[in-house]
Design a protein around this motif. Structure first.
Motif, PDB file in Angstrom:
ATOM      1  N   LYS A  46      13.418 -42.392  -5.693  1.00  0.00           N
ATOM      2  CA  LYS A  46      14.415 -42.079  -6.676  1.00  0.00           C
ATOM      3  C   LYS A  46      14.160 -41.812  -7.873  1.00  0.00           C
ATOM      4  N   GLN A  47      14.964 -40.726  -8.705  1.00  0.00           N
ATOM      5  CA  GLN A  47      14.493 -40.350  -9.941  1.00  0.00           C
ATOM      6  C   GLN A  47      15.556 -41.166 -10.817  1.00  0.00           C
ATOM      7  N   THR A  48      14.457 -41.875 -12.046  1.00  0.00           N
ATOM      8  CA  THR A  48      15.201 -42.707 -12.989  1.00  0.00           C
ATOM      9  C   THR A  48      15.090 -42.014 -14.339  1.00  0.00           C
ATOM     10  N   ALA A  49      15.803 -41.794 -15.160  1.00  0.00           N
ATOM     11  CA  ALA A  49      16.099 -41.652 -16.585  1.00  0.00           C
ATOM     12  C   ALA A  49      15.676 -42.714 -17.385  1.00  0.00           C
ATOM     13  N   CYS A  50      14.784 -42.251 -18.287  1.00  0.00           N
ATOM     14  CA  CYS A  50      13.943 -43.360 -19.251  1.00  0.00           C
ATOM     15  C   CYS A  50      13.850 -43.001 -20.487  1.00  0.00           C
ATOM     16  N   THR A  51      13.963 -44.028 -21.374  1.00  0.00           N
ATOM     17  CA  THR A  51      13.837 -43.887 -22.773  1.00  0.00           C
ATOM     18  C   THR A  51      12.159 -44.330 -23.103  1.00  0.00           C
ATOM     19  N   ILE A  52      11.479 -43.511 -23.787  1.00  0.00           N
ATOM     20  CA  ILE A  52      10.240 -44.011 -24.161  1.00  0.00           C
ATOM     21  C   ILE A  52      10.326 -44.545 -25.529  1.00  0.00           C
ATOM     22  N   ILE A  53       9.555 -45.786 -25.711  1.00  0.00           N
ATOM     23  CA  ILE A  53       9.601 -46.332 -26.996  1.00  0.00           C
ATOM     24  C   ILE A  53       8.122 -46.847 -27.354  1.00  0.00           C
ATOM     25  N   GLU A  54       7.637 -46.634 -28.539  1.00  0.00           N
ATOM     26  CA  GLU A  54       6.445 -46.918 -28.960  1.00  0.00           C
ATOM     27  C   GLU A  54       6.582 -48.373 -29.617  1.00  0.00           C
ATOM     28  N   ALA A  55       6.254 -49.436 -29.047  1.00  0.00           N
ATOM     29  CA  ALA A  55       6.550 -50.850 -29.356  1.00  0.00           C
ATOM     30  C   ALA A  55       5.428 -51.583 -29.818  1.00  0.00           C
ATOM     31  N   GLY A  56       5.383 -51.680 -31.101  1.00  0.00           N
ATOM     32  CA  GLY A  56       4.271 -52.270 -31.643  1.00  0.00           C
ATOM     33  C   GLY A  56       3.084 -51.549 -31.789  1.00  0.00           C
ATOM     34  N   PRO A  57       2.046 -52.185 -32.232  1.00  0.00           N
ATOM     35  CA  PRO A  57       1.674 -53.453 -32.420  1.00  0.00           C
ATOM     36  C   PRO A  57       2.313 -53.974 -33.657  1.00  0.00           C
ATOM     37  N   CYS A  58       2.773 -55.105 -33.536  1.00  0.00           N
ATOM     38  CA  CYS A  58       3.532 -55.868 -34.685  1.00  0.00           C
ATOM     39  C   CYS A  58       2.736 -57.091 -35.121  1.00  0.00           C
ATOM     40  N   VAL A  59       2.595 -57.116 -36.586  1.00  0.00           N
ATOM     41  CA  VAL A  59       1.887 -58.395 -37.048  1.00  0.00           C
ATOM     42  C   VAL A  59       2.921 -59.326 -37.757  1.00  0.00           C
ATOM     43  N   VAL A  60       2.599 -60.682 -37.425  1.00  0.00           N
ATOM     44  CA  VAL A  60       3.239 -61.657 -37.725  1.00  0.00           C
ATOM     45  C   VAL A  60       3.097 -61.904 -39.363  1.00  0.00           C
ATOM     46  N   SER A  70       0.201 -49.990 -21.624  1.00  0.00           N
ATOM     47  CA  SER A  70      -0.523 -51.025 -22.788  1.00  0.00           C
ATOM     48  C   SER A  70      -1.326 -50.212 -23.641  1.00  0.00           C
ATOM     49  N   ASP A  71      -2.153 -49.078 -23.270  1.00  0.00           N
ATOM     50  CA  ASP A  71      -3.044 -48.576 -24.054  1.00  0.00           C
ATOM     51  C   ASP A  71      -2.531 -47.618 -25.045  1.00  0.00           C
ATOM     52  N   LYS A  72      -1.054 -47.145 -24.687  1.00  0.00           N
ATOM     53  CA  LYS A  72      -0.525 -46.315 -25.851  1.00  0.00           C
ATOM     54  C   LYS A  72       0.747 -47.076 -26.320  1.00  0.00           C
ATOM     55  N   ASN A  73       0.811 -48.351 -26.141  1.00  0.00           N
ATOM     56  CA  ASN A  73       1.785 -49.209 -26.864  1.00  0.00           C
ATOM     57  C   ASN A  73       3.316 -48.733 -26.344  1.00  0.00           C
ATOM     58  N   TYR A  74       3.297 -48.048 -25.353  1.00  0.00           N
ATOM     59  CA  TYR A  74       4.602 -47.284 -24.656  1.00  0.00           C
ATOM     60  C   TYR A  74       5.430 -48.212 -23.806  1.00  0.00           C
ATOM     61  N   ILE A  75       6.792 -48.363 -23.733  1.00  0.00           N
ATOM     62  CA  ILE A  75       7.494 -49.007 -22.753  1.00  0.00           C
ATOM     63  C   ILE A  75       8.635 -48.276 -22.424  1.00  0.00           C
ATOM     64  N   LEU A  76       8.618 -48.222 -21.162  1.00  0.00           N
ATOM     65  CA  LEU A  76       9.716 -46.971 -20.731  1.00  0.00           C
ATOM     66  C   LEU A  76      10.980 -47.901 -20.159  1.00  0.00           C
ATOM     67  N   VAL A  77      11.995 -47.864 -20.769  1.00  0.00           N
ATOM     68  CA  VAL A  77      13.367 -48.737 -20.444  1.00  0.00           C
ATOM     69  C   VAL A  77      14.413 -47.693 -19.767  1.00  0.00           C
TER      70      VAL A  77
END
Length: 205
Positions: A20-34, A182-189
């Motif tokens: 099945k084909q799923t439409a996704c949004t690419i988000i560059e998440a982080g890295p974030c510093v506390v 993880s290597d590109k800090n990408y998350i697909l939702v």
């Protein structure tokens, strides 16, 4: 609640193992510093302040430089607090996209695209007054009547009229994490995320 600051890259589609084909949004998440740890004893509530995106020191004032130097990091462009973080973190720790896993359900907060001042047809989906007739040439997108004459002799609050459209804070709930790089800090939702490409979004769980 765990969360991270990210930047919307764009949209794509991937195929799941069942074809099945799923439409996704690419988000560059982080890295974030506390950049700050808030506790109930010192601040009255528990929260982590995260910073995302480096900012040039010449564009930062002295108070910002001093604040970020406590966490041994460069000044950040975007700062956001996450209350009651899911685990204890120390000042200067780095948070990456690995706090999420494929299959998780997340909430994404973003700011919708600004549309400027719009009429009732675009803003509220009105159909207009009707077709042109003799002497009427500009009624197709008109709002029509907005109030009574003798009663109620006023316009009710909340009447749908022309005005500023878009540029609103929106939270989409229950989006599925489809894939993580993880290597590109990408998350697909799954699905769409409010905002234009390059806008800042918050991912929460």
């Amino acid at each position: 609640m765990k969360g991270i600051i990210g930047k919307k890259i764009g949209m794509t589609s991937i195929f799941t193992p069942d074809g099945k084909q799923t439409a996704c949004t690419i988000i560059e998440a982080g890295p974030c510093v506390v950049t700050q740890v808030k506790t109930a004893d010192t601040d009255g509530y528990s929260a982590l302040q995260l910073g995302f995106g480096d900012k040039k020191e010449k564009h930062s004032n002295k108070s910002e430089i001093n604040h970020f130097s406590k966490s041994q990091t460069a000044p950040k462009s975007f700062v956001k607090e996450f209350r009651n973080y899911f685990e204890d973190k120390n000042l200067g720790d780095t948070i990456t996209v690995d706090i999420f896993a494929e299959g998780d359900k997340v909430d994404v907060v973003g700011t919708t695209k600004g549309k400027g001042f719009q009429g009732v047809v675009k803003r509220h989906g009105f159909s207009g007054v009707g077709e042109k007739s003799h002497g009427q040439h500009d009624r197709q997108r008109a709002p029509g009547s907005i109030g009574g004459s003798s009663y109620p002799s006023r316009v009710f609050k909340g009447m749908r009229m022309a005005g500023r459209m878009g540029n609103d804070r929106v939270k989409l709930k229950g989006l599925k994490v489809v894939k993580i790089f993880s290597d590109k800090n990408y998350i697909l939702v799954s699905g769409s995320v409010p905002g234009h490409n390059g806008s800042i979004v918050l991912i929460q769980k």
